[in-house]
Design a protein around this motif. Sequence first.
Motif, short mmCIF file in Angstrom:
data_model
loop_
_atom_site.label_atom_id
_atom_site.label_comp_id
_atom_site.label_asym_id
_atom_site.label_seq_id
_atom_site.Cartn_x
_atom_site.Cartn_y
_atom_site.Cartn_z
N CYS A 134 -6.13 -0.48 -0.98
CA CYS A 134 -5.65 0.53 -0.01
C CYS A 134 -6.60 1.70 0.08
O CYS A 134 -7.19 2.12 -0.85
CB CYS A 134 -4.27 1.03 -0.43
N CYS A 145 0.83 -1.21 0.00
CA CYS A 145 0.00 0.00 0.00
C CYS A 145 0.87 1.26 0.00
O CYS A 145 0.56 2.22 -0.70
CB CYS A 145 -0.95 0.01 1.19
N LYS A 183 4.06 3.73 -8.07
CA LYS A 183 2.70 3.26 -8.35
C LYS A 183 2.57 2.62 -9.73
O LYS A 183 1.96 1.56 -9.88
CB LYS A 183 1.71 4.41 -8.23
N LYS A 221 1.04 4.20 -2.93
CA LYS A 221 0.81 5.62 -2.64
C LYS A 221 1.98 6.49 -3.10
O LYS A 221 1.86 7.71 -3.14
CB LYS A 221 0.55 5.81 -1.15
N ASN A 222 3.09 5.87 -3.43
CA ASN A 222 4.27 6.59 -3.89
C ASN A 222 4.13 6.82 -5.40
O ASN A 222 4.14 5.85 -6.17
CB ASN A 222 5.52 5.79 -3.57
#
Length: 92
Positions: free
Chosen positions: A92, A61, A70, A65-66
């Motif tokens: 997520c 997750c 991603k 989120k990076n």
Amino acid sequence: MKQRSNFVAIFLVLFLSELLVTEAVTCSVIELFPCAGAIMSSQPPSSACCIKLREQKPCLCGYLKNPSLKQYVNSPNAQRVAKTCGVSTPSC
């Protein structure tokens, strides 16, 4: 005799609880390097890749989120590798 059996029971509970403690995972995308070939191509993942992917599952997750990671983690090949390794894609 009863005190001795109580002591043994307490010892066993403490001993077994120590066995159940798990190590924390250090999230590092570098750990997934064994998967790079399979993610960047259509080759099957190696056993080393699957082991690392399972270890890093709690981190997925964060990788999603990076923005710079991603695209790789969410790619069709990465999803194929995860499925082949038996790792479910997190929501997520």
